[in-house]
Motif scaffolding. Structure first.
Motif, mmCIF file in Angstrom:
data_model
loop_
_atom_site.group_PDB
_atom_site.id
_atom_site.type_symbol
_atom_site.label_atom_id
_atom_site.label_comp_id
_atom_site.label_asym_id
_atom_site.label_seq_id
_atom_site.Cartn_x
_atom_site.Cartn_y
_atom_site.Cartn_z
ATOM 1 N N VAL A 163 1.243 -15.721 -2.982
ATOM 2 C CA VAL A 163 0.909 -16.265 -1.664
ATOM 3 C C VAL A 163 0.788 -15.164 -0.610
ATOM 4 N N TYR A 164 1.725 -14.226 -0.584
ATOM 5 C CA TYR A 164 1.795 -13.276 0.533
ATOM 6 C C TYR A 164 1.373 -11.853 0.170
ATOM 7 N N GLY A 165 1.082 -11.611 -1.095
ATOM 8 C CA GLY A 165 0.730 -10.249 -1.504
ATOM 9 C C GLY A 165 1.975 -9.488 -1.927
ATOM 10 N N GLU A 166 1.765 -8.479 -2.747
ATOM 11 C CA GLU A 166 2.893 -7.731 -3.308
ATOM 12 C C GLU A 166 3.739 -7.025 -2.251
ATOM 13 N N ALA A 167 3.074 -6.379 -1.295
ATOM 14 C CA ALA A 167 3.828 -5.597 -0.304
ATOM 15 C C ALA A 167 4.798 -6.499 0.456
ATOM 16 N N THR A 168 4.290 -7.616 0.951
ATOM 17 C CA THR A 168 5.149 -8.513 1.727
ATOM 18 C C THR A 168 6.241 -9.118 0.849
ATOM 19 N N ALA A 169 5.911 -9.403 -0.414
ATOM 20 C CA ALA A 169 6.921 -9.960 -1.314
ATOM 21 C C ALA A 169 8.058 -8.964 -1.553
ATOM 22 N N ILE A 175 11.583 4.997 -1.501
ATOM 23 C CA ILE A 175 11.115 4.587 -2.835
ATOM 24 C C ILE A 175 10.192 3.377 -2.727
ATOM 25 N N HIS A 176 10.614 2.373 -1.974
ATOM 26 C CA HIS A 176 9.784 1.167 -1.851
ATOM 27 C C HIS A 176 8.513 1.423 -1.041
ATOM 28 N N ASP A 177 8.605 2.239 0.019
ATOM 29 C CA ASP A 177 7.404 2.524 0.818
ATOM 30 C C ASP A 177 6.354 3.273 0.002
ATOM 31 N N ASP A 178 6.793 4.070 -0.956
ATOM 32 C CA ASP A 178 5.854 4.866 -1.758
ATOM 33 C C ASP A 178 5.139 4.052 -2.835
ATOM 34 N N LEU A 179 5.625 2.831 -3.118
ATOM 35 C CA LEU A 179 5.062 2.031 -4.218
ATOM 36 C C LEU A 179 3.557 1.788 -4.055
ATOM 37 N N PRO A 180 2.856 1.603 -5.172
ATOM 38 C CA PRO A 180 1.410 1.354 -5.110
ATOM 39 C C PRO A 180 1.034 0.199 -4.178
ATOM 40 N N ALA A 181 1.866 -0.857 -4.171
ATOM 41 C CA ALA A 181 1.553 -2.008 -3.317
ATOM 42 C C ALA A 181 1.758 -1.706 -1.833
ATOM 43 N N MET A 182 2.477 -0.623 -1.548
ATOM 44 C CA MET A 182 2.729 -0.245 -0.152
ATOM 45 C C MET A 182 1.842 0.946 0.215
ATOM 46 N N ASP A 183 2.452 2.134 0.429
ATOM 47 C CA ASP A 183 1.652 3.279 0.871
ATOM 48 C C ASP A 183 0.980 4.010 -0.285
ATOM 49 N N ASP A 184 1.377 3.700 -1.511
ATOM 50 C CA ASP A 184 0.796 4.298 -2.715
ATOM 51 C C ASP A 184 0.798 5.822 -2.665
ATOM 52 N N ASP A 185 1.975 6.390 -2.423
ATOM 53 C CA ASP A 185 2.101 7.850 -2.357
ATOM 54 C C ASP A 185 2.606 8.392 -3.694
ATOM 55 N N GLU A 186 2.058 9.526 -4.084
ATOM 56 C CA GLU A 186 2.435 10.105 -5.378
ATOM 57 C C GLU A 186 3.303 11.338 -5.258
ATOM 58 N N GLY A 207 11.378 -4.963 8.970
ATOM 59 C CA GLY A 207 10.428 -5.561 9.920
ATOM 60 C C GLY A 207 9.381 -4.549 10.357
ATOM 61 N N GLY A 208 9.819 -3.319 10.613
ATOM 62 C CA GLY A 208 8.894 -2.260 11.020
ATOM 63 C C GLY A 208 7.897 -1.921 9.929
ATOM 64 N N GLN A 209 8.381 -1.850 8.702
ATOM 65 C CA GLN A 209 7.470 -1.562 7.584
ATOM 66 C C GLN A 209 6.460 -2.697 7.416
ATOM 67 N N ALA A 210 6.912 -3.937 7.612
ATOM 68 C CA ALA A 210 5.993 -5.087 7.519
ATOM 69 C C ALA A 210 4.924 -5.012 8.606
ATOM 70 N N LEU A 211 5.331 -4.654 9.820
ATOM 71 C CA LEU A 211 4.350 -4.488 10.903
ATOM 72 C C LEU A 211 3.379 -3.358 10.569
ATOM 73 N N ASP A 212 3.891 -2.303 9.962
ATOM 74 C CA ASP A 212 3.078 -1.153 9.585
ATOM 75 C C ASP A 212 2.007 -1.571 8.579
#
Lengths: 292, 292
Positions: free
Chosen positions: A105-111, B83-94, B154-159
């Motif tokens: 529903v919300y996408g991986e990032a939001t989940a 770790i979570h911000d770097d995930l592919p679903a987020m910032d996708d950093d390697e 919350g900030g990461q979600a806004l980002d």
């Protein structure tokens, strides 16, 4: 008698649902995130963990209202774990409690973030209980141990590592005691902590909840084989498809049924020195027999 | 003088690294998971948050040793968020701190779980401090607020929600105050809580840390434009590639430099009523000028 117990469970559920519904009202930082958190948190479910907290608090002579934040903290940890377990990188499930999973529903990032936020919120909830600071610290200790790398997350990691290869019975027991048992046990212990119970009471409550948790997991594995998608609200047969070792592959359906009965009796026996454990006896029997 | 401050920071760092190294020794439930947790937790980094905790504890007259678990809890929350911000679903950093990111090495599932476990462990750490229960409860409250949906998550979600569209200056300020500022501020406040500081002291410490956090983020955005991959240990120019709104796109490089100076002075001024804020003054200047 049966009726009075279901009434009591319904009353507990009303308290729990009401509390959860208002938990994030004051935190409108990011509308999407909050919606995703509430989508999973308010999706119903049996609420076994918070019921255990409230009822164990009562069993130990405590005030149910004061234990509500502890109860709902346990449910938040449970909900976050479902959201993360369902992710494509984990079990990749698209259906949960009859509805699309959070990331669908919300996408991986939001989940991922909704799970993170619910886990964090659980610890915030513990501090909101109107209880002595010492009990709150004990609750934080109890919940973090049960939820972390030495508990639930450790169990999920073992589960992921074991996929596609056959697990020995002992490995499976350890995995499940961490992945499911630890949080169920902690939920019950939180009620005892809220009530200011003794160490002895807490140990008895732990034995009860651990037996219940094991019976519950074995029943879950059985349902994955014997039930339908409509009954369960999620796809059945997924264990077989994912080549997961389960109690059914290890013990067979009949062996599972024997174990469930044995564990249920063990759990009930553990509370024999309490004044009035009849609700807990009923709950153990109800959980062992669900969906039959 | 300059030398004695760097010596003092080095001493803090020794305490912090030693503590972090031993944090998970007793929890060998799942070797892969533990390795993944330690891979990121022990990857070096500036350790600004735990240093802030220790030094603010000292500033408020507290015992640095007693504050160590609080300090390292803040670092664990920071590490999990990376770790979570770097995930592919987020910032996708390697790349992070000159090494492949957690999911590149251990896979997405383990990286998600390692983050979850570090976040959970942070709250366990808070309970390990040899401090009155009331202060520990206050610390749990402070860290959970800063890390959760009303703070960092919350900030990461806004980002994530703002990627690819231009953000107004105020949106960017809010986003960064949540995503980065909240935890930096909490880290400093945890030191004050550990020391049993007054509400007034905590407010001054918060003002200092918030100003520092803002300056730090603006400097970070500047470095993404002016620095090289070798200097930063991660790819540069990623903000532009991801079409992220940053302080550089909003204020320009010169405007950013003026803001950093202004905020640094504001932060230093906030501590003027303390007996000996000279280390904090030096730290603010050091952070504002890093990598120039």
């Amino acid at each position: 008698m049966e009726n009075s117990f279901t009434d009591r469970m319904t009353q507990d559920l009303v308290l729990i649902e009401e509390y959860l519904k208002n938990a994030f009202v004051a935190e409108p930082r990011c509308a999407d995130l909050q919606e995703a958190m509430e989508y999973s948190l308010l999706a119903g479910g049996k609420r076994i963990r918070p019921i255990l907290t409230l009822e164990t608090c009562r069993l130990c002579g405590g005030d149910v209202q004061a234990a509500l934040p502890f109860a709902c903290a346990a449910e938040m940890v449970h909900t976050y774990s479902l959201i993360h377990d369902d992710l494509p990188a984990m079990d990749d499930d698209e259906l949960r409690r009859g509805r699309p999973t959070n990331h669908v529903v919300y996408g991986e990032a939001t989940a991922i973030l909704a799970g993170d936020a619910l886990l964090t919120a659980a610890f915030d909830q513990l501090t909101r209980a109107d209880l002595p600071a010492g009990r709150i610290v004990e609750a934080v200790k109890c919940l973090s141990h049960a939820a972390g790398s030495a508990g639930m997350v450790g169990g999920q990691a073992l589960d992921m590592a074991g996929e596609g290869r056959g697990l020995e019975r002992e490995e499976l027991e350890l995995l499940q005691s961490l992945k499911t048992g630890a949080l169920i046990s902690a939920a019950a212990e939180l009620g005892c902590i809220a009530a200011g119970g003794t160490e002895e009471q807490r140990a008895q409550v732990r034995t009860y909840a651990q037996a219940l948790g094991r019976a519950f997991q074995i029943r879950d594995d059985m349902l994955d084989v014997t039930s339908s998608q409509e009954e369960l609200g999620k796809p059945v047969g997924s264990d077989r498809i994912n080549e997961k070792s389960t109690f059914v592959t290890s013990l067979g359906l009949d062996g599972c049924a024997v174990q469930v009965e044995l564990l249920t009796r063990q759990g009930i026996d553990a509370l024999s020195s309490f004044d009035n454990p009849s609700f807990h006896t009923w709950l153990a029997r109800w959980l062992a027999g669900r969906n039959r």
